[in-house]
Design an enzyme around this catalytic site. Structure first.
Site, short mmCIF file in Angstrom:
data_model
loop_
_atom_site.label_atom_id
_atom_site.label_comp_id
_atom_site.label_asym_id
_atom_site.label_seq_id
_atom_site.Cartn_x
_atom_site.Cartn_y
_atom_site.Cartn_z
N HIS A 27 -9.39 0.60 4.72
CA HIS A 27 -8.12 0.85 5.40
C HIS A 27 -8.36 1.76 6.60
O HIS A 27 -9.21 2.67 6.54
CB HIS A 27 -7.12 1.49 4.43
CG HIS A 27 -5.73 1.52 4.98
ND1 HIS A 27 -5.32 2.49 5.86
CD2 HIS A 27 -4.69 0.69 4.81
CE1 HIS A 27 -4.04 2.26 6.20
NE2 HIS A 27 -3.65 1.17 5.58
N SER B 56 3.30 -2.22 10.41
CA SER B 56 4.74 -2.12 10.61
C SER B 56 5.49 -3.43 10.32
O SER B 56 6.43 -3.78 11.04
CB SER B 56 5.05 -1.61 12.03
OG SER B 56 4.49 -0.32 12.22
N GLU C 44 -6.83 4.18 7.72
CA GLU C 44 -6.67 5.62 7.48
C GLU C 44 -7.94 6.21 6.87
O GLU C 44 -8.32 7.33 7.17
CB GLU C 44 -5.42 5.87 6.60
CG GLU C 44 -4.16 5.70 7.42
CD GLU C 44 -2.93 5.29 6.64
OE1 GLU C 44 -2.91 5.42 5.41
OE2 GLU C 44 -1.98 4.80 7.29
N GLU D 132 -5.35 -5.49 10.40
CA GLU D 132 -4.39 -4.42 10.64
C GLU D 132 -4.74 -3.71 11.95
O GLU D 132 -5.61 -2.81 11.95
CB GLU D 132 -4.43 -3.41 9.49
CG GLU D 132 -4.10 -4.00 8.14
CD GLU D 132 -3.53 -2.95 7.20
OE1 GLU D 132 -2.41 -3.15 6.73
OE2 GLU D 132 -4.20 -1.93 6.99
N ASN E 200 0.87 -1.17 0.00
CA ASN E 200 0.00 0.00 0.00
C ASN E 200 0.91 1.23 0.00
O ASN E 200 1.49 1.57 1.03
CB ASN E 200 -0.89 -0.02 1.26
CG ASN E 200 -1.71 1.26 1.38
OD1 ASN E 200 -1.83 2.03 0.44
ND2 ASN E 200 -2.26 1.48 2.57
#
Ligand code: PEP
Length: 260
Positions: free
Chosen positions: A97, A216, A99, A170, A9
């Site tokens: 996602h 990460s 974000e 995630e 991504n």
């Protein structure tokens, strides 16, 4: 046996020229050694999508949009539709996602509508879910995940697509922070997601679904994270921006046989 998948991504990084260079580095790296056991998907920004598709043409690398509208066309300024993505050569689309959930206020219902539109339009959605730190701290991670599976995935599909889903677990607190879930925390969440999918869609779907870990992932922790039996690869942000690091992570997914 599920085939491992590693998706990058790129977020809001890379001009068209930079995207070509990175895509070429990944494509050459994948072609130069036996990485065929791993499905690779690149997620450039929209403007670089066609350039990346052109660069990787002829190989087996997929290309993902980072989002899509659930509308096919119309007065939705700034949005990108599923037909636009497929026309540009995209094969996948990243949806939900964190974000977008956090910064753009997207909820499970919208993610489900987008997943439905993507799937109906010929794109494979990579559906992201995961808990914020407050949820993990409160000890309610699994119920939060169950809710997301029900509302982002079950809400979109009456029956599963052939080959199952692609889901990315995630944990929000691990994305772009340098913090990672421990392999045990990741495995627990992945096994739980698979269990929920089995309860909703049946055993075959649960066994075929690829569940990627994101948060990460770096070359030095990828192998440990991917070793869990329910961890089928990764959705990689920061480390996908450097060809050498991304290739190292793809190699780590290859050594994990992603056994059922
Ligand atoms: C992501 O953007 O999906 C992600 C996991 O980012 P990072 O690898 O940088 O944490």
């Amino acid at each position: 046996m599920r085939r491992a998948l590693v998706a990058g991504n790129w977020k809001m990084n890379k001009t068209i020229g930079e995207a070509r260079t990175l895509a070429l580095e990944v494509a050459e790296g994948v072609a130069g050694e036996d990485l065929s056991g791993v499905e690779v998907v690149l997620g450039p920004p929209y403007l670089a999508l066609s350039a990346v598709v052109e660069t990787v043409a002829g190989g087996a690398i997929g290309v993902a949009g980072q989002d899509c509208s659930h509308h096919p066309d119309g007065a939705y300024t700034g949005e990108v539709s599923v037909p636009m993505l497929t026309d540009a050569g995209a094969t996948h689309v990243i949806l939900g996602h964190s974000e977008r959930r956090e910064l753009m206020g997207e909820g499970d219902g919208l993610v489900a509508r987008k997943a439905q539109a993507a799937s109906a339009g010929g794109l494979t959605p990579i559906i992201c879910l995961g808990e914020p730190f407050t949820t993990r701290k409160a000890g309610t991670t699994l119920s939060r995940i169950a809710h997301q599976v029900e509302h982002s995935i079950q809400g979109a599909f009456a029956s599963p697509p052939p080959g199952g889903f692609i889901v990315a677990y995630e944990p929000v607190w691990a994305i772009g922070t340098g913090l990672t879930a421990t392999p045990e925390q990741a495995q627990e969440a992945h096994a739980f997601i698979r269990e929920r999918l089995e309860a909703i869609f049946g055993l075959e779907c649960a066994q075929e679904t690829r569940i990627l870990y994101g948060g990460s992932v770096k070359p030095d922790n990828a192998a440990d994270l991917f070793a869990g039996p329910d961890i089928d690869g990764g959705l990689i942000g920061g480390a996908s921006l450097k060809g050498a690091d991304f290739l190292e992570i793809i190699r780590a997914a290859r050594t994990d046989s992603a056994s059922i």
